[in-house]
Design an enzyme around this catalytic site. Structure first.
Site, PDB file in Angstrom:
ATOM      1  CG  HIS A   1      -0.992  -5.868   4.859  1.00 40.19           C
ATOM      2  ND1 HIS A   1      -2.268  -5.438   5.103  1.00 40.19           N
ATOM      3  CD2 HIS A   1      -0.549  -5.291   3.666  1.00 40.19           C
ATOM      4  CE1 HIS A   1      -2.124  -4.628   3.920  1.00 40.19           C
ATOM      5  NE2 HIS A   1      -1.496  -4.570   3.136  1.00 40.19           N
TER       6      HIS A   1
ATOM      7  CG  HIS B   1      -2.709  -5.563   9.684  1.00 38.53           C
ATOM      8  ND1 HIS B   1      -2.734  -4.293   9.333  1.00 38.53           N
ATOM      9  CD2 HIS B   1      -3.230  -6.396   8.787  1.00 38.53           C
ATOM     10  CE1 HIS B   1      -3.299  -4.311   8.127  1.00 38.53           C
ATOM     11  NE2 HIS B   1      -3.746  -5.469   7.697  1.00 38.53           N
TER      12      HIS B   1
ATOM     13  CG  HIS C   1       4.194 -22.366  13.386  1.00 38.19           C
ATOM     14  ND1 HIS C   1       5.161 -22.439  12.578  1.00 38.19           N
ATOM     15  CD2 HIS C   1       4.686 -23.033  14.355  1.00 38.19           C
ATOM     16  CE1 HIS C   1       6.299 -23.324  13.017  1.00 38.19           C
ATOM     17  NE2 HIS C   1       5.892 -23.591  14.102  1.00 38.19           N
TER      18      HIS C   1
ATOM     19  CD  GLU D   1      -3.078  -1.083   2.243  1.00 37.19           C
ATOM     20  OE1 GLU D   1      -3.441  -0.107   2.518  1.00 37.19           O
ATOM     21  OE2 GLU D   1      -3.597  -2.191   2.632  1.00 37.19           O
TER      22      GLU D   1
END
Length: 184
Positions: free
Chosen positions: A67, A89, A84, A47
């Site tokens: 992200h 974010h 895992h 982004e």
């Protein structure tokens, strides 16, 4: 697999890192030395004005998602383990020597050095002080709740350090295998 983002930024990955061929890394991502990125991990800074920095000695285990939203950054400092299936974010800052457990979610927060976010926990919109433990399954979304968090025990400190050591050994082992294949 590595891709540039729509802003034509490409990942910058240390030659001393080991990245699984099934990991996906997109955009403005910087990965340090002795980093292990396991199978099916997704690290995405695609982004506008987003970035991700993963410090030396970190491990990003199988199916981890990292992200960064537009105009945000994810920083994962050195010797941190992302276990895992966890989701990190951005905006997000994770200190040095941390552990984020299986299936946990950290978003729009700061996790202080040497802290552990245990399995299936959620941390959002707060600051976890240095050396604290977010217990298994706990959701923390209000700052006042961190007052009740326990300090990292010597057993948990050794656990998180052993995870880092194991994954640095994996980097060394996989890099050695790559060298053998290249010399054949």
């Amino acid at each position: 697999m590595q891709f540039q983002n729509p802003q034509k930024q490409k990942p910058k990955i240390s030659k001393k890192a080991w990245i699984s061929e099934t990991a996906i890394i997109i955009g403005n991502v910087t990965i340090g030395d002795n980093v292990f990125v396991a199978h099916n991990a997704i690290i995405r800074a695609d982004e506008p004005d987003s970035s991700i920095i993963i410090g030396d000695g970190c491990n990003v285990q199988d199916n981890v998602i990292i992200h960064a939203l537009s105009h945000s950054q994810v920083i994962v400092n050195s010797n941190t383990s992302l276990a895992h299936g966890c989701i990190v974010h951005g905006p997000c800052y994770i200190g040095e020597g941390c552990f984020v457990g299986f299936g946990s979610v950290v978003f729009d927060c700061t996790v202080g050095d040497d802290s552990l976010v245990m399995h299936n926990a959620t941390v959002r919109k707060i600051i976890v002080p240095e050396g604290k433990v977010v217990p298994d399954g706990m959701a923390i979304t209000e700052q006042h709740t961190v007052e009740n968090l326990e300090n990292t025990s010597s057993e948990l400190a050794e656990f998180k350090n052993s995870v880092v050591r194991a994954n640095i050994n994996l980097v060394k082992g996989y890099k050695a295998l790559e060298m053998e294949v290249e010399s054949e």
